[in-house]
Design an enzyme around this catalytic site. Structure first.
Site, short mmCIF file in Angstrom:
data_model
loop_
_atom_site.label_atom_id
_atom_site.label_comp_id
_atom_site.label_asym_id
_atom_site.label_seq_id
_atom_site.Cartn_x
_atom_site.Cartn_y
_atom_site.Cartn_z
N GLU A 429 -57.09 28.12 -22.56
CA GLU A 429 -57.05 28.96 -20.93
C GLU A 429 -56.15 28.51 -20.52
OE1 GLU A 429 -59.85 30.53 -20.80
OE2 GLU A 429 -59.05 31.43 -19.05
C1 LIG Z 1 -60.45 26.35 -30.16
C2 LIG Z 1 -59.89 27.49 -29.29
C3 LIG Z 1 -60.11 29.07 -28.43
C4 LIG Z 1 -59.70 29.48 -28.28
N1 LIG Z 1 -60.53 30.72 -27.67
C5 LIG Z 1 -59.86 31.75 -27.05
C6 LIG Z 1 -61.18 32.75 -26.95
O1 LIG Z 1 -61.98 33.10 -26.32
N2 LIG Z 1 -59.85 33.86 -26.14
C7 LIG Z 1 -58.53 33.93 -26.41
O2 LIG Z 1 -57.61 34.96 -26.02
N3 LIG Z 1 -57.73 32.60 -26.61
C8 LIG Z 1 -58.57 32.04 -27.50
N4 LIG Z 1 -57.56 30.65 -27.77
C9 LIG Z 1 -56.29 31.13 -27.90
C10 LIG Z 1 -55.85 29.53 -27.48
O3 LIG Z 1 -55.57 30.68 -25.35
C11 LIG Z 1 -54.31 29.45 -26.91
O4 LIG Z 1 -54.29 28.84 -27.81
C12 LIG Z 1 -53.24 28.85 -26.06
O5 LIG Z 1 -53.28 30.36 -24.85
C13 LIG Z 1 -52.17 28.69 -26.49
O6 LIG Z 1 -51.23 29.76 -27.16
P1 LIG Z 1 -50.77 29.25 -28.45
O7 LIG Z 1 -51.60 28.43 -29.20
O8 LIG Z 1 -49.57 30.66 -29.72
O9 LIG Z 1 -49.90 28.35 -28.22
P2 LIG Z 1 -47.82 28.62 -27.75
O10 LIG Z 1 -47.66 29.71 -26.44
O11 LIG Z 1 -47.17 28.88 -29.25
O12 LIG Z 1 -47.27 27.06 -27.27
C14 LIG Z 1 -46.85 25.93 -27.71
C15 LIG Z 1 -46.02 25.35 -26.75
O13 LIG Z 1 -45.71 25.62 -26.58
C16 LIG Z 1 -45.56 25.47 -25.05
N5 LIG Z 1 -45.25 26.68 -24.14
C17 LIG Z 1 -45.59 27.99 -24.37
N6 LIG Z 1 -44.67 28.68 -23.59
C18 LIG Z 1 -44.52 27.58 -22.52
C19 LIG Z 1 -43.82 27.95 -21.06
N7 LIG Z 1 -43.09 29.35 -21.21
N8 LIG Z 1 -42.84 27.02 -20.97
C20 LIG Z 1 -43.39 26.00 -21.42
N9 LIG Z 1 -43.92 25.54 -22.52
C21 LIG Z 1 -44.07 26.90 -23.10
C22 LIG Z 1 -47.44 25.38 -24.76
O14 LIG Z 1 -47.78 24.48 -23.80
C23 LIG Z 1 -47.57 24.29 -25.71
O15 LIG Z 1 -47.40 22.80 -25.83
C24 LIG Z 1 -58.35 29.73 -27.87
C25 LIG Z 1 -57.87 28.03 -28.93
C26 LIG Z 1 -58.61 27.60 -29.43
C27 LIG Z 1 -57.91 26.61 -30.76
#
Ligand SMILES: Cc1cc2nc3c(=O)[nH]c(=O)nc-3n(C[C@H](O)[C@H](O)[C@H](O)COP(=O)(O)OP(=O)(O)OC[C@H]3O[C@@H](n4cnc5c(N)ncnc54)[C@H](O)[C@@H]3O)c2cc1C
Length: 560
Positions: A429
């Site tokens: 989220e």
């Molecule tokens: C159990 C689970 C349930 C989920 N359920 C859903 C769902 O129902 N629907 C859905 O669509 N998604 C869902 N997600 C996905 C979730 O919303 C994403 O994992 C989350 O938004 C982070 O994206 P990412 O994992 O690609 O991490 P990344 O975006 O790769 O982030 C990695 C790190 O980099 C940091 N970062 C990234 N961009 C920036 C920036 N611009 N500035 C500073 N820091 C940054 C982040 O804060 C984080 O610490 C779920 C994830 C999990 C694990």
């Protein structure tokens, strides 16, 4: 492990700290009388304690699985979900025109907390469905609203939120899922989504996916995103689930925790979708859903904090080790260091709950009065509720393991499950880092008007609070100075201090809520004193760090 919903605590907060009684004075929420609130809270407590909590462990040990393309949830989950749906719980804050009860989010957030504390994995399904209800209510066409809202509100069908793709996590603008127009006005949606919570399951007869995708002529980035409704089964002429659509779960993720919630990789193969909210207007529609879910996820953090705190208090009251300094407390709860941990857990949990409910109240008042100041207040509190609520969930669950000693690290006591389950709430989220950036970026775009107004509210209470109030006032000034610095700073410098600033702000709000509660009920003074004297001084370091700027971070060498 028994869990007791903190109904009297919620009532106290509503009545003596947040003045939530004013909701019933509005035309919109006239039905939120004290009697209705009591009845809803006690029913929610019963369902949570008697039906949902007994399945919490089962969800952890016997996770959802996928067999021949069909997702099977933990034994007992379908029946428990049925009880949630039959009880009308999905619709307590939903529009009465479509079968909802139209009650305030302040109340539904309390219900959410109890259900999530009892069973985080299962309660995530109704939470997402409620987000879908909000998105369709605000952005769906009349025919979509008529066909879907009654089924979603009754819980017969569930909703999901499909943003994430392998290359598009925090950077939602990078999504590649495509939507091609079809001759009949619908769209063919093709692509892969990952991490989709409750993307498929056997607890309800249809799953309504809200999917972000790009039209063929879409611009790059978030401006070119549209939102589609893609049902698992396309409703037939009678509105019943009809033919299967071109969407399926192809695998489930193996996770650290939250095992009872099926987290799916979803494949869309020219699946039939209906546009929601206009071409290229997907982000606006998605924000409706995400704002709702952000507060909901903050509440999830509070729920795990409170459940873990209850477990820690029970354990500490029973376990004996060494001689304590207190004759009346021979168990470890008599040791100063254990009391320090429990005090911290209690103060942080109470602060996070109050922030979430204040945010919910601001949303309700904005809806009831149409006043832009309430809307801006809700907008400012939302990233704090999400980020601080879930950080507190993680910290308190971690301390609960510590209070249990070795019994916390082994799985039998069940406290480690809270620690594992809650961890994701700081990630999904919108990660907590992204929330903090939202706070110092978009939410300070007003030049600091809302932030200053909130700090002025705290200062008012502080002035009535004697010596403790004087300490709180000093913390308010500190955070006020950083607010002025933030408003004038370059965006990269703001981002570098965002997480520290958000936490300092939240701790000061906590001083406000706890002191206000203690002024209404003197038995609460020791907790307010604990927060103000032992936790609030952390704002000194946080405020210094918040103003350090980006350059020192860029100077760090990680050898990469
Ligand atoms: C159990 C689970 C349930 C989920 N359920 C859903 C769902 O129902 N629907 C859905 O669509 N998604 C869902 N997600 C996905 C979730 O919303 C994403 O994992 C989350 O938004 C982070 O994206 P990412 O994992 O690609 O991490 P990344 O975006 O790769 O982030 C990695 C790190 O980099 C940091 N970062 C990234 N961009 C920036 C920036 N611009 N500035 C500073 N820091 C940054 C982040 O804060 C984080 O610490 C779920 C994830 C999990 C694990």
């Amino acid at each position: 492990m028994p869990y007791t919903a903190p109904v009297s605590e919620m009532r106290f907060l509503m009545d003596h700290v947040l003045d939530a009684g004013r909701l019933a004075g509005t035309e919109r929420f006239a039905e939120a009388t004290p009697e209705t609130i009591d009845a809803i809270l006690s029913e929610a407590a019963r369902l949570s304690e008697d039906v949902l909590e007994p399945l919490r462990r089962a969800g952890d040990l016997d996770p959802a699985r996928i067999e021949n393309g069909v997702v099977r949830t933990t034994a007992g989950f379908a029946e428990a979900y049925g009880r949630i749906a039959e009880g009308g719980w999905l619709g307590i804050a939903a529009d009465p025109e479509y079968g909802g009860m139209g009650l305030p989010q302040t109340l539904s957030s309390c219900v959410d907390e109890a259900m999530a504390a009892a069973n985080l994995a299962l309660s995530l399904c109704p939470l997402l469905t409620r987000g879908a209800i909000e998105a369709l209510r605000h952005h769906g066409s009349d025919s979509i609203r008529a066909a879907y809202l009654p089924r979603l509100i009754s819980g017969e069908w569930t909703g999901t939120m499909n943003l994430t793709e392998p290359q598009a996590g925090s950077d939602v603008g990078a999504i590649r899922t495509r939507a091609e127009p079809k001759a009949d006005g619908t769209w063919a949606v093709t692509g892969q989504k990952i991490y989709i919570s409750w993307g498929d399951h056997d607890v309800a007869e249809n799953v309504c996916h809200l999917v972000l995708a790009r039209l063929p002529d879409a611009a790059e980035g978030t401006r070119g995103i549209s939102l589609f409704l893609v049902p698992k089964f396309i409703p037939d002429g009678d509105g019943r689930p009809g033919v299967a659509n071109g969407v399926r779960a192809i695998s489930l993720e193996h996770k650290t925790g939250l095992h009872g919630s099926p987290t799916c990789v979803m494949d869309y193969a020219a699946a039939t979708g209906w546009l929601v909210g206009g071409e290229h207007k997907g982000m606006a529609a998605m924000f409706t859903m995400m704002n709702n879910a952000r507060l909901g996820v903050g509440v999830q953090g509070v729920s795990q904090a409170d459940a873990a705190l209850q477990a820690a208090i029970r354990f500490a009251t029973d376990r004996r080790q060494g001689r304590t300094a207190r004759a009346d407390e021979p168990a470890i709860i008599g040791h100063a260091d254990v009391r320090r941990m429990l005090g911290r857990m209690t103060a942080l949990t109470a602060t996070a709950r109050a922030i979430c409910l204040d945010c919910a109240l601001s949303i309700d008042m904005s809806e009831a009065t149409g006043d832009a100041a309430w809307r801006a207040r809700a907008g400012f509190l939302t990233p704090i509720a999400k980020s601080f609520g879930t950080d507190v969930g993680c910290e308190v669950a971690e301390l609960a393991v510590q209070v249990h000693g070795g019994m916390g690290y082994v799985e039998e006591t069940g406290v480690a499950q809270y620690y594992r389950d809650v961890r994701v709430t700081a990630i999904y989220e919108g990660t907590n880092g992204i929330q903090a950036m939202d706070m110092v970026g978009r939410k300070l775009m007003d030049g600091g008007v809302v932030a200053r107004a909130l700090l002025a509210e705290v200062a008012d209470i502080a002035r009535a609070g004697g010596d403790l109030g004087a300490d709180l006032e000093r913390a308010v000034s500190r955070v006020g100075e950083v607010t002025e610095w933030m408003v004038g700073a370059d965006m990269e410098d703001r981002f570098a201090g965002a997480t520290s600033y958000l936490r300092a702000f939240a701790l000061v709000l906590g001083g406000h809520y706890l002191l206000k509660g203690a002024l209404a009920d003197a038995t609460r003074m020791p907790l307010a004193a604990f927060h103000i004297r032992r936790i609030l001084p952390e704002t000194i370091g946080l405020c210094d760090a918040a103003r350090e700027g980006a350059e020192p971070l860029q100077a760090l060498d990680f050898g990469s």
